[in-house]
Design an enzyme around this catalytic site. Structure first.
Site, PDB file in Angstrom:
ATOM      1  N   LYS A 173      -2.202  -2.406   6.438  1.00 20.50           N
ATOM      2  CA  LYS A 173      -3.236  -3.053   5.538  1.00 20.50           C
ATOM      3  C   LYS A 173      -4.413  -3.183   6.005  1.00 20.50           C
ATOM      4  O   LYS A 173      -5.525  -2.959   5.328  1.00 20.50           O
ATOM      5  CB  LYS A 173      -2.563  -4.504   5.212  1.00 20.50           C
ATOM      6  CG  LYS A 173      -3.431  -5.304   4.350  1.00 20.50           C
ATOM      7  CD  LYS A 173      -3.853  -4.819   2.858  1.00 20.50           C
ATOM      8  CE  LYS A 173      -4.319  -5.661   1.991  1.00 20.50           C
ATOM      9  NZ  LYS A 173      -5.575  -6.397   2.396  1.00 20.50           N
ATOM     10  N   GLU A 180     -11.078   0.787   2.458  1.00 21.27           N
ATOM     11  CA  GLU A 180     -11.948   0.326   1.220  1.00 21.27           C
ATOM     12  C   GLU A 180     -13.365   0.388   1.779  1.00 21.27           C
ATOM     13  O   GLU A 180     -14.162   0.498   0.859  1.00 21.27           O
ATOM     14  CB  GLU A 180     -11.193  -0.999   1.210  1.00 21.27           C
ATOM     15  CG  GLU A 180     -11.648  -1.890  -0.015  1.00 21.27           C
ATOM     16  CD  GLU A 180     -11.066  -3.211   0.053  1.00 21.27           C
ATOM     17  OE1 GLU A 180     -11.586  -4.112   0.352  1.00 21.27           O
ATOM     18  OE2 GLU A 180      -9.693  -3.306  -0.313  1.00 21.27           O
TER      19      GLU A 180
END
Length: 307
Positions: A173, A180
């Site tokens: 993550k 991102e």
């Protein structure tokens, strides 16, 4: 899993929505939040809420399961209080954005007390928490398998998986969030270039067009289109200073430890840091994107929409 009662700590934007989804999937949930306002809001939508961690655990049958959804800097404090009330055979799932090394440490500490631990990286923002998220899980596989149905219930179709030993879920993550950063930066810079050109482009129209079968079609471009529709292409209401959380910086540090060059992620993180003193239109685009997918505050002042 659907026949037990699960404890849930943390009723922020993500937490409240995830609890609502759990309830729809047949999971019996009792929840707690440190501050009172989110507890009050949760009660309004029918969530069973208690006013202490002790009361939360007291409402569960052994072996007990508690999902923790708090910010990284609050996890240790929460666990310190929580483990006072837990016993051997109980399980803690950390669904927040914790640093993976902290998750490795916490797994070891809890294992010494006979408490199982899973680290679950959750992507998708508040909407994903409500409608189906993407979940990356680390920990002992036999423990993961006990909760596989729960992760399936909380995820979009096919959007959950076991990543490996403790820390792996939060590591994956963390890297996801680093990627991102880079993707968002590319979108922001591209639209800043178009805005600076002599063509007087309708950027909302461009964003909408890009999001119809172009190579860069994506949820990010779709969110930018929605942001332009809401705030106007000048983004006058939006801050040109971009907030940043730990994951981008953690990814850069982890890459350096592993000897891997990550110039795009590193420069996108540095851009956010420098934006505090150098706000820009690219910064406004980034703030708009964060607002659209994560519900992060981006508005600096109230102005009418002006395209």
């Amino acid at each position: 899993m659907k026949k037990i009662k699960l404890g849930y700590i943390g009723l922020g934007k993500m937490g409240k929505n995830m609890v609502l989804r759990m309830r729809e999937k047949g999971v019996d949930v009792v929840a707690y939040n440190r501050s009172e306002a989110p507890r009050t809001e949760a009660k309004k939508v029918g969530i069973a809420v208690v006013d202490s961690i002790g009361a939360l655990v007291g409402n569960l049958q052994k072996p007990r399961t508690v999902w923790v959804m708090v910010s990284n800097n609050g996890v240790d404090e929460t666990l310190d209080e929580l483990i006072k009330h837990l016993d051997r055979g109980d399980t803690v799932i950390d669904g927040g954005n914790s640093m993976y090394k902290d998750s490795v440490r916490r797994a070891v500490e809890l294992e010494k007390k006979g408490i199982d631990f899973l680290d679950a990286g959750v992507s998708g923002g508040p909407k994903g928490a409500r409608d189906g998220a993407c979940i990356m899980v680390g920990g002992k596989k036999k423990v993961y398998e006990k909760y596989e149905n729960l992760f399936e219930d909380l995820s979009a179709s096919g959007a959950f998986a076991y990543m490996g030993k403790s820390g792996a879920g939060h590591f994956v993550k963390m890297v996801h969030n680093g990627i991102e950063y880079g993707m968002m930066q590319a979108v922001a810079e591209g639209f800043a270039v178009m805005r600076a050109s002599d063509f007087k482009l309708d950027l909302e129209k461009v964003a909408n067009l890009y999001n119809h079968k172009s190579v860069v079609e994506s949820r990010l471009v779709g969110w930018l289109s929605a942001g332009y529709e809401k705030y106007g292409t000048d983004l006058e209401e939006i801050s040109g200073t971009v907030a940043h959380t730990g994951e981008g910086e953690w990814t850069v540090k982890a890459a350096k430890e592993l000897g891997v060059a990550v110039p795009i992620i590193e420069s996108s993180f540095k851009f956010r840091v420098m934006s505090e003193k150098n706000p820009s239109y690219a910064g406004k685009v980034l703030s708009t994107l964060r607002n659209q997918f994560g519900g992060h505050d981006a508005v600096t002042k109230s102005k009418p929409k002006n395209k």
